[in-house]
Design a protein around this motif. Structure first.
Motif, PDB file in Angstrom:
ATOM      1  N   PRO A 221       3.501  10.686  -5.738  1.00  0.00           N
ATOM      2  CA  PRO A 221       2.750  10.805  -6.998  1.00  0.00           C
ATOM      3  C   PRO A 221       2.343   9.441  -7.563  1.00  0.00           C
ATOM      4  N   ALA A 222       3.192   8.426  -7.367  1.00  0.00           N
ATOM      5  CA  ALA A 222       2.847   7.089  -7.856  1.00  0.00           C
ATOM      6  C   ALA A 222       1.611   6.559  -7.138  1.00  0.00           C
ATOM      7  N   MET A 223       1.499   6.827  -5.839  1.00  0.00           N
ATOM      8  CA  MET A 223       0.323   6.391  -5.084  1.00  0.00           C
ATOM      9  C   MET A 223      -0.919   7.166  -5.529  1.00  0.00           C
ATOM     10  N   ALA A 224      -0.731   8.449  -5.814  1.00  0.00           N
ATOM     11  CA  ALA A 224      -1.852   9.254  -6.302  1.00  0.00           C
ATOM     12  C   ALA A 224      -2.364   8.717  -7.636  1.00  0.00           C
ATOM     13  N   THR A 225      -1.448   8.273  -8.493  1.00  0.00           N
ATOM     14  CA  THR A 225      -1.835   7.726  -9.790  1.00  0.00           C
ATOM     15  C   THR A 225      -2.643   6.445  -9.624  1.00  0.00           C
ATOM     16  N   VAL A 226      -2.215   5.585  -8.691  1.00  0.00           N
ATOM     17  CA  VAL A 226      -2.965   4.350  -8.419  1.00  0.00           C
ATOM     18  C   VAL A 226      -4.373   4.679  -7.937  1.00  0.00           C
ATOM     19  N   MET A 227      -4.475   5.614  -7.006  1.00  0.00           N
ATOM     20  CA  MET A 227      -5.795   5.963  -6.475  1.00  0.00           C
ATOM     21  C   MET A 227      -6.661   6.637  -7.523  1.00  0.00           C
ATOM     22  N   GLU A 228      -6.053   7.411  -8.402  1.00  0.00           N
ATOM     23  CA  GLU A 228      -6.814   8.016  -9.500  1.00  0.00           C
ATOM     24  C   GLU A 228      -7.416   6.934 -10.385  1.00  0.00           C
ATOM     25  N   SER A 229      -6.644   5.874 -10.655  1.00  0.00           N
ATOM     26  CA  SER A 229      -7.165   4.772 -11.458  1.00  0.00           C
ATOM     27  C   SER A 229      -8.296   4.051 -10.740  1.00  0.00           C
ATOM     28  N   LEU A 230      -8.142   3.832  -9.434  1.00  0.00           N
ATOM     29  CA  LEU A 230      -9.217   3.200  -8.662  1.00  0.00           C
ATOM     30  C   LEU A 230     -10.490   4.036  -8.722  1.00  0.00           C
ATOM     31  N   LYS A 231     -10.325   5.339  -8.587  1.00  0.00           N
ATOM     32  CA  LYS A 231     -11.486   6.231  -8.628  1.00  0.00           C
ATOM     33  C   LYS A 231     -12.147   6.195 -10.001  1.00  0.00           C
ATOM     34  N   GLU A 232     -11.345   6.184 -11.058  1.00  0.00           N
ATOM     35  CA  GLU A 232     -11.885   6.139 -12.418  1.00  0.00           C
ATOM     36  C   GLU A 232     -12.680   4.861 -12.667  1.00  0.00           C
ATOM     37  N   HIS A 233     -12.305   3.784 -11.976  1.00  0.00           N
ATOM     38  CA  HIS A 233     -12.989   2.500 -12.139  1.00  0.00           C
ATOM     39  C   HIS A 233     -14.044   2.285 -11.061  1.00  0.00           C
ATOM     40  N   SER A 234     -14.414   3.370 -10.371  1.00  0.00           N
ATOM     41  CA  SER A 234     -15.527   3.360  -9.402  1.00  0.00           C
ATOM     42  C   SER A 234     -15.319   2.365  -8.265  1.00  0.00           C
ATOM     43  N   TYR A 235     -14.077   2.254  -7.799  1.00  0.00           N
ATOM     44  CA  TYR A 235     -13.791   1.343  -6.694  1.00  0.00           C
ATOM     45  C   TYR A 235     -14.436   1.846  -5.411  1.00  0.00           C
ATOM     46  N   GLU A 236     -15.090   0.940  -4.661  1.00  0.00           N
ATOM     47  CA  GLU A 236     -15.779   1.323  -3.431  1.00  0.00           C
ATOM     48  C   GLU A 236     -15.507   0.354  -2.283  1.00  0.00           C
ATOM     49  N   GLY A 237     -14.394  -0.367  -2.350  1.00  0.00           N
ATOM     50  CA  GLY A 237     -14.040  -1.276  -1.261  1.00  0.00           C
ATOM     51  C   GLY A 237     -13.136  -0.604  -0.242  1.00  0.00           C
ATOM     52  N   SER A 238     -12.378  -1.416   0.473  1.00  0.00           N
ATOM     53  CA  SER A 238     -11.441  -0.891   1.464  1.00  0.00           C
ATOM     54  C   SER A 238     -10.127  -0.493   0.802  1.00  0.00           C
ATOM     55  N   LEU A 239      -9.587   0.620   1.246  1.00  0.00           N
ATOM     56  CA  LEU A 239      -8.254   1.054   0.867  1.00  0.00           C
ATOM     57  C   LEU A 239      -7.405   0.888   2.128  1.00  0.00           C
ATOM     58  N   THR A 240      -6.620  -0.183   2.169  1.00  0.00           N
ATOM     59  CA  THR A 240      -5.990  -0.655   3.398  1.00  0.00           C
ATOM     60  C   THR A 240      -4.497  -0.357   3.403  1.00  0.00           C
ATOM     61  N   LEU A 241      -4.075   0.499   4.304  1.00  0.00           N
ATOM     62  CA  LEU A 241      -2.654   0.772   4.465  1.00  0.00           C
ATOM     63  C   LEU A 241      -1.971  -0.481   5.023  1.00  0.00           C
ATOM     64  N   GLU A 242      -1.007  -1.001   4.281  1.00  0.00           N
ATOM     65  CA  GLU A 242      -0.213  -2.135   4.766  1.00  0.00           C
ATOM     66  C   GLU A 242       1.228  -1.654   4.891  1.00  0.00           C
ATOM     67  N   ILE A 243       1.588  -1.251   6.087  1.00  0.00           N
ATOM     68  CA  ILE A 243       2.870  -0.598   6.335  1.00  0.00           C
ATOM     69  C   ILE A 243       3.712  -1.467   7.258  1.00  0.00           C
ATOM     70  N   GLU A 244       4.955  -1.719   6.872  1.00  0.00           N
ATOM     71  CA  GLU A 244       5.894  -2.489   7.690  1.00  0.00           C
ATOM     72  C   GLU A 244       6.632  -1.541   8.633  1.00  0.00           C
ATOM     73  N   ASP A 245       6.350  -1.649   9.923  1.00  0.00           N
ATOM     74  CA  ASP A 245       6.936  -0.682  10.860  1.00  0.00           C
ATOM     75  C   ASP A 245       8.446  -0.848  11.009  1.00  0.00           C
ATOM     76  N   LEU A 246       8.993  -2.006  10.663  1.00  0.00           N
ATOM     77  CA  LEU A 246      10.450  -2.193  10.748  1.00  0.00           C
ATOM     78  C   LEU A 246      11.195  -1.382   9.693  1.00  0.00           C
ATOM     79  N   ASN A 247      10.477  -0.884   8.684  1.00  0.00           N
ATOM     80  CA  ASN A 247      11.120  -0.083   7.644  1.00  0.00           C
ATOM     81  C   ASN A 247      11.506   1.313   8.112  1.00  0.00           C
ATOM     82  N   PHE A 248      11.088   1.710   9.312  1.00  0.00           N
ATOM     83  CA  PHE A 248      11.389   3.060   9.791  1.00  0.00           C
ATOM     84  C   PHE A 248      12.786   3.172  10.406  1.00  0.00           C
ATOM     85  N   GLY A 249      13.437   2.068  10.615  1.00  0.00           N
ATOM     86  CA  GLY A 249      14.805   2.117  11.120  1.00  0.00           C
ATOM     87  C   GLY A 249      14.928   2.209  12.627  1.00  0.00           C
ATOM     88  N   ARG A 250      13.824   2.479  13.298  1.00  0.00           N
ATOM     89  CA  ARG A 250      13.801   2.538  14.759  1.00  0.00           C
ATOM     90  C   ARG A 250      12.382   2.264  15.201  1.00  0.00           C
TER      91      ARG A 250
END
Length: 273
Positions: A221-250
């Protein structure tokens, strides 16, 4: 129209061609290419291979670039470290132009000691900005500065400080790192968007859990809230997933990583479209 992207370092153990193939299979339509992606960085920066992979995967024709950050600090108290870091920032601009990227993300540097930045540190930061400015004004690439997570030695970790920098440098753009902002509070990404949306060129989006940053979105829900704000401000750039694969534990297989991206891509599209 928003581009749905991922940082290439999520597939850091694979070849350039494999990375483009995997991202294409995930359903994303863009890629943020980190120059420190090992198959690129450790092989004398073969730009032509990235261009060939880009051509082979036209769905990923929208490319952003992230300048190198490991072992580098343009605001270092060590003048040789600072000089090398400035050189790589300028080299990154040239490579991003050659790749046909539309945005290059830079980090601001930091005070070397884990103490609050002083006047000498901001003098070094000003030199960094001045050096980049001279090159930036000669091209159409958007040079975009990223906010850092709150730390005692950080030079750029508040919305107010970012706004001050953008007002002083009208050529400069902003990359919002959502995880870095969330390390302060749930409201911090929204404050960055409110204050700096007019210069927002790229968004690194990922979830946090306690002190662990750069996690998959997982329909948070926190991510949805961020994206809702971006949409409200007419953001049209890249939405880039920055995920650390070491956080998965394996270690994850390539198919498992593709599945993670496909799930987050579907969620982003639901929120933004």
């Amino acid at each position: 129209m928003v581009a749905y992207s991922v940082a290439s370092m999520f597939f850091h153990e694979y070849t350039i061609e494999e990375i483009f193939s995997f991202v294409s299979r995930s359903g994303l339509n863009a890629l943020e290419f980190w120059l420190e992606t090992p198959h690129f960085w450790l092989r004398d920066l073969p730009v032509k291979e990235v261009l060939a992979s880009k051509k082979a995967h036209p769905v990923l024709s929208l490319l952003t670039v992230h300048a190198p950050i490991l072992d580098l600090n343009p605001c270092s108290i060590n003048p040789e470290v600072a000089e090398v870091s400035l050189g790589y920032a300028l080299r990154s601009i040239a490579i991003a132009e050659e790749l046909g990227a539309r945005v290059l993300t830079l980090h601001p540097g930091r005070r070397t000691a884990k103490r609050p930045p002083g006047s000498a540190d901001f003098v070094r930061f000003d030199r960094y900005i001045e050096t980049v400015r001279r090159t930036a004004l000669d091209n159409s690439l958007k040079i975009s500065m990223e906010n850092m997570e709150p730390a005692v030695n950080s030079l750029l970790c508040t919305p107010e400080r970012m706004r001050e920098l953008l007002d002083a440098e009208p050529w400069l753009y902003f990359t919002l790192d959502v995880s870095h902002a969330l390390a302060k509070s749930d409201e911090e990404p929204l404050r960055y968007i409110e204050l700096c949306h007019d210069r927002l060129a790229n968004v690194h989006i990922s979830r946090v859990n306690g002190k662990t940053l750069h996690l998959p979105l997982d329909r948070s829900p926190a991510m949805a809230t961020v994206m809702e704000s971006l949409k409200e401000h007419s953001y049209e750039g890249s939405l880039t997933l920055e995920i650390e694969d070491l956080n998965f534990g394996r270690p994850l297989s390539s198919d498992e990583k593709i599945a993670v991206l496909a799930r987050d891509r579907a969620f982003m599209q639901e929120c933004m479209e």
